[in-house]
Design a protein around this motif. Structure first.
Motif, mmCIF file in Angstrom:
data_model
loop_
_atom_site.group_PDB
_atom_site.id
_atom_site.type_symbol
_atom_site.label_atom_id
_atom_site.label_comp_id
_atom_site.label_asym_id
_atom_site.label_seq_id
_atom_site.Cartn_x
_atom_site.Cartn_y
_atom_site.Cartn_z
ATOM 1 N N TYR A 34 -8.388 6.909 -3.803
ATOM 2 C CA TYR A 34 -8.932 5.630 -3.355
ATOM 3 C C TYR A 34 -8.051 4.459 -3.782
ATOM 4 O O TYR A 34 -8.502 3.327 -3.883
ATOM 5 C CB TYR A 34 -10.346 5.437 -3.899
ATOM 6 C CG TYR A 34 -11.268 6.540 -3.481
ATOM 7 C CD1 TYR A 34 -11.638 6.661 -2.152
ATOM 8 C CD2 TYR A 34 -11.733 7.472 -4.386
ATOM 9 C CE1 TYR A 34 -12.461 7.684 -1.737
ATOM 10 C CE2 TYR A 34 -12.557 8.503 -3.980
ATOM 11 C CZ TYR A 34 -12.918 8.601 -2.655
ATOM 12 O OH TYR A 34 -13.733 9.623 -2.244
ATOM 13 N N ALA A 80 -10.732 2.061 1.094
ATOM 14 C CA ALA A 80 -10.634 2.856 -0.127
ATOM 15 C C ALA A 80 -11.139 2.135 -1.373
ATOM 16 O O ALA A 80 -11.938 2.659 -2.134
ATOM 17 C CB ALA A 80 -9.198 3.313 -0.318
ATOM 18 N N LEU A 94 2.918 2.151 2.210
ATOM 19 C CA LEU A 94 3.286 2.554 3.571
ATOM 20 C C LEU A 94 3.886 1.396 4.357
ATOM 21 O O LEU A 94 5.000 1.472 4.853
ATOM 22 C CB LEU A 94 2.048 3.031 4.337
ATOM 23 C CG LEU A 94 1.617 4.467 4.184
ATOM 24 C CD1 LEU A 94 0.349 4.687 4.988
ATOM 25 C CD2 LEU A 94 2.692 5.422 4.670
ATOM 26 N N PRO A 130 -5.364 2.686 7.568
ATOM 27 C CA PRO A 130 -4.072 2.297 6.980
ATOM 28 C C PRO A 130 -2.887 2.858 7.755
ATOM 29 O O PRO A 130 -1.870 2.180 7.916
ATOM 30 C CB PRO A 130 -4.124 2.902 5.572
ATOM 31 C CG PRO A 130 -5.547 3.124 5.274
ATOM 32 C CD PRO A 130 -6.216 3.368 6.578
ATOM 33 N N PHE A 131 -3.009 4.088 8.259
ATOM 34 C CA PHE A 131 -1.899 4.701 8.992
ATOM 35 C C PHE A 131 -1.734 4.058 10.364
ATOM 36 O O PHE A 131 -0.621 3.894 10.853
ATOM 37 C CB PHE A 131 -2.126 6.208 9.136
ATOM 38 C CG PHE A 131 -2.114 6.930 7.816
ATOM 39 C CD1 PHE A 131 -0.959 6.995 7.065
ATOM 40 C CD2 PHE A 131 -3.246 7.536 7.331
ATOM 41 C CE1 PHE A 131 -0.935 7.646 5.845
ATOM 42 C CE2 PHE A 131 -3.233 8.194 6.120
ATOM 43 C CZ PHE A 131 -2.078 8.241 5.370
ATOM 44 N N ASP A 162 0.818 -1.213 0.000
ATOM 45 C CA ASP A 162 0.000 0.000 0.000
ATOM 46 C C ASP A 162 0.852 1.263 0.000
ATOM 47 O O ASP A 162 0.341 2.368 0.161
ATOM 48 C CB ASP A 162 -0.966 0.012 1.199
ATOM 49 C CG ASP A 162 -0.238 0.089 2.523
ATOM 50 O OD1 ASP A 162 1.012 0.059 2.527
ATOM 51 O OD2 ASP A 162 -0.911 0.171 3.564
ATOM 52 N N ARG A 218 -10.712 5.801 7.265
ATOM 53 C CA ARG A 218 -9.694 6.583 6.570
ATOM 54 C C ARG A 218 -8.346 6.563 7.299
ATOM 55 O O ARG A 218 -7.298 6.663 6.695
ATOM 56 C CB ARG A 218 -10.151 8.038 6.416
ATOM 57 C CG ARG A 218 -10.814 8.345 5.102
ATOM 58 C CD ARG A 218 -9.855 8.117 3.956
ATOM 59 N NE ARG A 218 -10.490 8.282 2.673
ATOM 60 C CZ ARG A 218 -10.527 9.430 2.005
ATOM 61 N NH1 ARG A 218 -9.973 10.503 2.508
ATOM 62 N NH2 ARG A 218 -11.099 9.493 0.845
ATOM 63 N N TYR A 244 -3.712 3.422 -3.960
ATOM 64 C CA TYR A 244 -2.602 2.936 -3.147
ATOM 65 C C TYR A 244 -2.489 1.428 -3.123
ATOM 66 O O TYR A 244 -2.156 0.834 -2.123
ATOM 67 C CB TYR A 244 -2.648 3.538 -1.734
ATOM 68 C CG TYR A 244 -2.397 5.009 -1.805
ATOM 69 C CD1 TYR A 244 -1.158 5.479 -2.187
ATOM 70 C CD2 TYR A 244 -3.408 5.920 -1.556
ATOM 71 C CE1 TYR A 244 -0.920 6.830 -2.312
ATOM 72 C CE2 TYR A 244 -3.193 7.279 -1.688
ATOM 73 C CZ TYR A 244 -1.938 7.729 -2.059
ATOM 74 O OH TYR A 244 -1.715 9.051 -2.198
ATOM 75 N N GLN A 264 1.921 4.396 11.846
ATOM 76 C CA GLN A 264 2.350 5.767 11.579
ATOM 77 C C GLN A 264 1.723 6.771 12.539
ATOM 78 O O GLN A 264 2.217 7.892 12.666
ATOM 79 C CB GLN A 264 2.014 6.170 10.135
ATOM 80 C CG GLN A 264 2.709 5.349 9.084
ATOM 81 C CD GLN A 264 4.187 5.635 8.998
ATOM 82 O OE1 GLN A 264 4.705 6.506 9.667
ATOM 83 N NE2 GLN A 264 4.889 4.875 8.183
ATOM 84 N N ASP A 305 -17.189 6.877 1.918
ATOM 85 C CA ASP A 305 -15.778 6.690 1.552
ATOM 86 C C ASP A 305 -14.837 6.805 2.748
ATOM 87 O O ASP A 305 -13.622 6.690 2.588
ATOM 88 C CB ASP A 305 -15.368 7.626 0.407
ATOM 89 C CG ASP A 305 -15.278 9.072 0.843
ATOM 90 O OD1 ASP A 305 -15.755 9.381 1.950
ATOM 91 O OD2 ASP A 305 -14.734 9.883 0.078
ATOM 92 N N LYS A 356 -3.323 14.837 0.564
ATOM 93 C CA LYS A 356 -3.648 13.403 0.646
ATOM 94 C C LYS A 356 -2.494 12.547 0.150
ATOM 95 O O LYS A 356 -2.327 11.406 0.594
ATOM 96 C CB LYS A 356 -4.904 13.114 -0.176
ATOM 97 C CG LYS A 356 -6.142 13.729 0.440
ATOM 98 C CD LYS A 356 -7.325 13.650 -0.517
ATOM 99 C CE LYS A 356 -8.534 14.370 0.083
ATOM 100 N NZ LYS A 356 -9.572 14.596 -0.907
ATOM 101 N N THR A 357 -1.710 13.071 -0.781
ATOM 102 C CA THR A 357 -0.521 12.355 -1.243
ATOM 103 C C THR A 357 0.669 12.678 -0.355
ATOM 104 O O THR A 357 1.446 11.801 0.015
ATOM 105 C CB THR A 357 -0.189 12.763 -2.693
ATOM 106 O OG1 THR A 357 -1.386 12.751 -3.439
ATOM 107 C CG2 THR A 357 0.800 11.812 -3.309
ATOM 108 N N THR A 376 6.610 9.179 6.718
ATOM 109 C CA THR A 376 7.751 8.263 6.748
ATOM 110 C C THR A 376 9.077 9.007 6.642
ATOM 111 O O THR A 376 10.072 8.593 7.225
ATOM 112 C CB THR A 376 7.652 7.241 5.593
ATOM 113 O OG1 THR A 376 7.272 7.940 4.421
ATOM 114 C CG2 THR A 376 6.648 6.170 5.891
ATOM 115 N N ARG A 404 1.518 10.764 3.003
ATOM 116 C CA ARG A 404 2.163 9.451 2.941
ATOM 117 C C ARG A 404 3.673 9.597 2.863
ATOM 118 O O ARG A 404 4.412 8.715 3.314
ATOM 119 C CB ARG A 404 1.647 8.670 1.726
ATOM 120 C CG ARG A 404 0.141 8.505 1.762
ATOM 121 C CD ARG A 404 -0.351 7.790 0.529
ATOM 122 N NE ARG A 404 -0.129 6.360 0.591
ATOM 123 C CZ ARG A 404 -1.000 5.496 1.064
ATOM 124 N NH1 ARG A 404 -2.133 5.913 1.540
ATOM 125 N NH2 ARG A 404 -0.732 4.211 1.060
#
Lengths: 295, 415
Positions: A259, B379, A47, B95-96, A45, B92, A261, B101, B374, B70-71, B78, B74
């Motif tokens: 949406y 996603a 990450l 994932p983090f 993904d 939302r 990744y 993260q 959403d 949003k990009t 990191t 990420r």
């Protein structure tokens, strides 16, 4: 050292001059190609930990309906984009005459290629826009109900290709115009004495001399059709419900959009697109190589 | 010359020393965010208050473009982690959290009594029983309507308590006869359509079912899903015809011009309606009608949040900042400035804004709050789902094919 240099100077010098370009090309073009292929075997993904899943991404691609739509659209793009070659030739021949102010007309015809694809996309979106778009209004005037091209899953791809053809025809036209400058006037004269005119003159005398221009026009059109991305992104974002997707946009969607990744899956699409492009590009390279060795 | 150089050096050295001395006095707190101009001004005011209360802390706000953020998040999480970062609640942030993260901030919640004060948003901030950030604002969704369009079609204007579903559908027929779109939306960017679906789902089968659906526990081919689409099919013919080609702002223009009567939207759209010339007199708001009787009323209320990245260097001050943002006074002031709702239930809202007061009442009485399709669904499922909803609104006869495709995606997304 200096003795070796003296002995081989002529052999080494070209490579030294090529080195900066070659290194750049290797680092920024060749290496990423292999990295993409490598990533396409992972579930990642962007990450967390990347997980090796072998060819599972490709197996999923094979059964993915979005992939089928994108692939089909790419073929439509490729076929219809080819129209820009005869259309560009026609306009070029039409403009290849000496009248007062022809330079101005030529530059006006060339204009769509000068403006950015993003602007072309916006102009055509307004042209098609339901409610106030010019085309919508015209159709409404004649048939009673307007057609919103970009909301219709069956028409949307054609609508975008029409927008793409506008600058592409201009590009092909300029290629042919420069080609027409190099057509030998003595051959045209000789053909005319032999009684050739019209289609026969075009087919047997002009076109063979335009072969290099035709070759370049076909190459840039094929590549332009396969990498069609900006217009799709600006005009529809692949919609409605994904029916105007093409491979390059689907790759962006799965790997990099809000949406997405799914880096591995996106990379797998990129590899497929690369494969398709390679078929055409190696064909072109083979033809160029053949032409050069024949000479 | 030599003397002059030495003198310049001395001045330089003095400058350097004094600036490092200032740096020692103030502890720096780096904060990456994605505010639009109005929220940015409000947040800068909040930061000024925070710095006044904590003179030894210097908050450095680094504001990004909303979409680019949003990009960017990420990358910076990191590579070059700030001490604080904006993001969203619900799935939302999953994932983090899963990638380690975001930092666990359960202690901030416990130490400041936030579990009670931020009760309505607590569930959406919790993953694996821990809290991963602090909410600072949310806004209600509902139906915004043009009272003039109601009058033009000869339909009775709904009161603040709204109408029932049967009335809403029968009103749609009257609007159709008058040449007005009963329900408008612009699904070019997909998400506005998901708002309509969320409410169909919440009203037909309830919050718990909706959460199970977005969590992948219910098959899309299930009968209960079809029930939702059966209800949606009742209003489908009355939705603006070319919604797939227009943005939500274009649909807002239709409502403003009286070409459309109702719009399922978030409260942020009020600003657009008013810029278009509508006033509190002809712009109305109501909760989405009840469909299945007896189901407790739940609402969509997307929540914006602040998190501490795991790579933060100044964690102690970051937690102080989170506690400050969560406080009732800070949220009252911030949300008054941006025209949204505070998540702290002890905050107050402007009494002169009918939409804010209606929303605050609606959300505080709600059974539960969903984030938004959403944000609740992962996603990939969200993307496929929103496309399916858009397709249904254009081609309702394709329902079975749509649901089958969504079921296929469900099989891949939730492993």
């Amino acid at each position: 050292m200096s003795a070796y240099w003296k002995a081989n100077q002529r052999r080494l010098a070209p490579w030294l001059f090529l080195a900066p370009g070659l290194i750049m090309f290797a680092v920024y073009v060749i290496a990423p190609i292999f990295q993409s292929m490598w990533i396409s075997f992972y579930d990642w993904d962007g990450l967390g930990e990347a997980k090796w899943i072998g060819t599972a991404n490709y197996a999923e691609l094979a059964g993915d309906p979005n992939m089928v739509t994108s692939f089909k659209n790419n073929i439509i793009w490729l076929a219809l984009y080819m129209l820009s070659v005869p259309a560009g030739l026609l306009i070029a021949i039409f403009l290849n005459q000496t009248v007062r102010g022809i330079r101005l007309y030529k530059s006006l015809f060339f204009f769509p290629f000068v403006i950015s694809q993003v602007v072309v996309g916006l102009i055509f979106s307004w042209f098609y826009a339901p409610g106030f778009g010019l085309l919508y209004k015209v159709i409404e005037f004649f048939t009673g109900t307007g057609v919103a091209i970009l909301a219709d899953p069956d028409l949307v791809t054609y609508g975008i290709i029409a927008a793409g053809l506008w600058p592409q025809i201009a590009y092909v036209m300029i290629l042919y115009l420069t080609g027409l400058n190099n057509v030998a006037p003595d051959q045209v004269e000789a053909a005319r004495l032999d009684g050739a005119k019209g289609w026969r003159m075009l087919w047997y005398v002009i076109l063979p001399q335009l072969r290099p221009a035709t070759f370049i026009a076909v190459v840039v059109t094929v590549i332009g059709a396969l990498r069609s991305f900006d217009l799709v992104s600006i005009m529809t974002s692949g919609g409605p419900f994904g029916s105007s997707r093409v491979l390059s946009y689907y790759m962006y969607e799965t790997a990099l959009s809000e949406y997405g990744y799914r880096m591995g899956y996106g990379a797998a699409i990129a590899v497929v697109l690369f494969g398709i492009m390679m078929v055409f590009i190696s064909g072109f390279i083979w033809k160029m190589w053949r032409d050069e060795t024949e000479r | 010359m030599v003397h002059r150089k030495a003198g310049a050096l001395a001045i330089m050295a003095a400058l350097l020393m004094s600036s490092s001395a200032i740096a020692q006095e103030k502890r720096i707190l780096k904060y990456n965010a994605d505010y639009d101009p109005i929220p940015l001004a409000a947040m800068e005011a909040l930061i000024a208050d925070f710095e006044a209360a904590n003179p030894d802390i210097d908050v450095q706000l680094n504001n990004f473009d909303h979409e680019g953020y949003k990009t960017a998040i990420r990358n910076f999480l990191t590579a070059d982690s700030p001490d604080l970062a904006n993001w969203y609640a619900g799935n939302r942030m999953a994932p983090f959290v899963a990638a380690g993260q975001f930092m666990d901030v359960t202690d901030v919640w416990d130490a400041n009594g936030l579990n009670e004060a931020l009760g309505s948003a607590a569930a959406s901030m919790t993953i694996d029983g821990k809290k991963w950030g602090v909410p600072y604002t949310y806004y209600q969704w509902g139906i915004y309507f043009n009272k003039d369009a109601y009058a033009a079609a000869g339909v009775e204007v709904p009161g603040p308590e709204g109408v029932d579903w049967a009335t809403f559908v029968s009103n749609c027929e009257k609007f159709k006869a008058a040449g007005i779109d009963c329900l408008t939306t612009g699904t070019k960017a997909l998400w506005p359509g998901a708002g309509i679906f969320d409410y169909m789902s919440l009203r037909t089968n309830g919050y718990e079912w909706h959460m199970d659906l977005t969590a992948g526990k219910i098959a899309w081919t299930d009968e209960s899903v079809k029930k939702v689409f059966t209800e949606l099919a009742k209003v489908q013919p009355y939705v603006t015809a070319n919604h797939a080609a227009i943005d939500w702002q274009d649909a807002a223009a239709l409502l403003v011009q009286g070409k459309a009567a109702n719009y399922v939207m978030g409260n942020f759209a009020v600003g657009v309606f008013k810029e278009g010339g509508m006033t509190n007199d002809n712009l109305g708001f109501m909760a989405f009608p009840e469909i299945t009787p007896g189901i407790p009323r739940s609402e969509d209320a997307p929540t914006d949040t602040i998190h501490i990245p795991s790579g933060a260097t100044n964690v102690e001050d970051a937690k102080k900042f989170l506690a400050f943002v969560a406080s009732a006074d800070a949220q009252t002031k911030l949300n008054a400035a941006i025209g949204q709702l505070p998540t702290n239930k002890n905050s107050t809202v402007a009494a002169d804004d009918p939409f804010i007061t209606a929303g605050f009442k609606m959300l505080s009485e709600a059974h539960a709050l969903a984030q938004f399709f959403d944000r609740d669904a992962p996603a990939e499922m969200a993307k496929a789902g929103m496309e399916g909803i858009q397709q249904f609104l254009v081609q309702p006869d394709q329902l079975d094919a749509i649901l089958e495709r969504l079921e296929q995606v469900r099989g891949q997304v939730y492993k």
